[in-house]
Write an enzyme that holds these catalytic residues in place. Structure first.
Site, PDB file in Angstrom:
ATOM      1  N   HIS A 223       0.982  -1.365   0.066  1.00 17.44           N
ATOM      2  CA  HIS A 223      -0.070  -0.125   0.045  1.00 17.44           C
ATOM      3  C   HIS A 223       0.847   1.226   0.131  1.00 17.44           C
ATOM      4  CE1 HIS A 223      -3.716  -2.200   1.777  1.00 17.44           C
ATOM      5  NE2 HIS A 223      -3.409  -2.681   0.565  1.00 17.44           N
TER       6      HIS A 223
ATOM      7  N   CYS B 285       6.620  10.274  -8.305  1.00 21.08           N
ATOM      8  CA  CYS B 285       6.600  11.163  -9.411  1.00 21.08           C
ATOM      9  C   CYS B 285       5.018  11.039 -10.077  1.00 21.08           C
ATOM     10  CB  CYS B 285       7.725  11.084 -10.653  1.00 21.08           C
ATOM     11  SG  CYS B 285       7.616  11.856 -12.025  1.00 21.08           S
TER      12      CYS B 285
ATOM     13  N   THR C 269      -4.507  -7.643  10.850  1.00 20.77           N
ATOM     14  CA  THR C 269      -5.309  -7.125   9.770  1.00 20.77           C
ATOM     15  C   THR C 269      -6.796  -7.749  10.048  1.00 20.77           C
ATOM     16  OG1 THR C 269      -5.470  -6.765   7.581  1.00 20.77           O
ATOM     17  CG2 THR C 269      -4.443  -8.856   8.338  1.00 20.77           C
TER      18      THR C 269
ATOM     19  N   ASN D  53      -3.993 -12.428  15.564  1.00 13.33           N
ATOM     20  CA  ASN D  53      -4.801 -11.142  15.747  1.00 13.33           C
ATOM     21  C   ASN D  53      -5.378 -10.905  16.978  1.00 13.33           C
ATOM     22  OD1 ASN D  53      -5.176  -8.951  13.553  1.00 13.33           O
ATOM     23  ND2 ASN D  53      -7.405  -9.413  14.052  1.00 13.33           N
TER      24      ASN D  53
ATOM     25  N   GLU E 290      -8.663  -9.993  17.478  1.00 15.49           N
ATOM     26  CA  GLU E 290      -9.829 -10.753  17.079  1.00 15.49           C
ATOM     27  C   GLU E 290      -9.689 -11.638  16.273  1.00 15.49           C
ATOM     28  OE1 GLU E 290     -11.304  -7.157  15.800  1.00 15.49           O
ATOM     29  OE2 GLU E 290     -11.155  -5.840  17.670  1.00 15.49           O
TER      30      GLU E 290
END
Ligand code: APR
Length: 232
Positions: free
Chosen positions: A109, A117, A176, A201, A203
């Site tokens: 990401h 640029c 995530t 994780n 959760e």
């Protein structure tokens, strides 16, 4: 060089939460404080580039106030042990994996510490300061934008990631919420290609058909434990 991956790890904002960085969703998440439409879409950049640049300037400036935690450091151990057979993919735009010592990290990401640029998107360069409307690409002199993959844009390194997911023996996703695609689809893809899928994780996904092993807890506690077990 062996390009076949034994282990692919995907990290999300949860791995940096205990370093004091906000996650995106949930209580007090980033998207409760900011509108995605104002700072994280190609339209926002067209409509109000200064607003978008200022937002990422603010996040970039704050990075040195946060330090890598035990989970980031544990993943460095995996890289040391597995070398080329390990791939770390992160959705995070912070630099905590690198500052922990990870060398091969794919920021799918984008990254706060670089700019792109506007004219030649393959001109990507390291940048630590404040991006203004006057900032120019050092390679061609065109104007710049944050090196952030906005909603509606294609994430980076997808060919390399897809190949690694096809070939890996195990895919582990850490911190995530698994709601943003294509990263959210990595577990089902890896599973369909024969990998074991593990989730670490706070959760756990409920009744997720793709996850073989799910370990609940804080990243700083469960990741070092899981890594120690894996490296035995
Ligand atoms: N340890 C482990 N997991 C944690 C911790 C912790 N200390 N704290 C929070 N989590 C978990 C949450 O339970 C949640 O499942 O981390 C997850 C964070 O989810 P999101 O905030 O949705 O972050 P992420 O999945 O990385 O978001 C994906 O969305 O807006 C975009 O581009 C942004 O890359 C980001 C993408």
């Amino acid at each position: 060089m062996n390009t076949k991956k034994k282990l692919v790890v995907l990290t999300g904002a949860g791995i940096s939460a205990e370093s004091g960085l906000r996650t995106f969703r949930g209580n007090d998440g980033m998207w409760e404080h900011e509108n995605i439409e104002d700072v994280c879409t190609p339209e926002a950049l067209r409509r109000n580039p200064k607003r978008v640049k200022d937002f990422y300037n603010f996040l970039r400036k704050g990075l040195p106030d946060h330090q890598p935690n035990a989970a980031h450091f544990a993943l460095v151990e995996l890289e040391k042990k597995l070398g080329d057979e390990f791939l770390l993919v992160t959705q995070n735009v912070d630099d905590l994996h690198e500052r922990a010592g990870s060398k091969r990290v794919l920021h799918m990401h984008g990254s706060l510490n670089s700019l792109v640029c506007k004219k030649n998107p393959n001109h990507r360069f390291e940048f630590m300061g404040e991006e203004t409307m006057e900032t120019r690409c050092p390679l061609c002199g065109a104007s710049t934008r944050p090196d952030i993959v906005f909603f509606g844009e294609q994430p980076l390194y997808m060919d390399e990631i897809q190949k690694a997911l096809q070939e890996c023996e195990e895919f582990v996703y850490i911190g995530t919420s698994s709601v943003v695609y294509p990263a959210a689809g990595f577990k089902s893809y890896a599973k369909s290609c024969g990998a074991k899928v593990t989730c670490l994780n706070l959760e756990l996904p409920e009744g997720d058909p793709y996850t073989d092993v799910a370990i609940p807890g804080k990243a700083t506690e469960i990741v070092p434990k899981w890594v120690a077990e894996f490296c035995k």
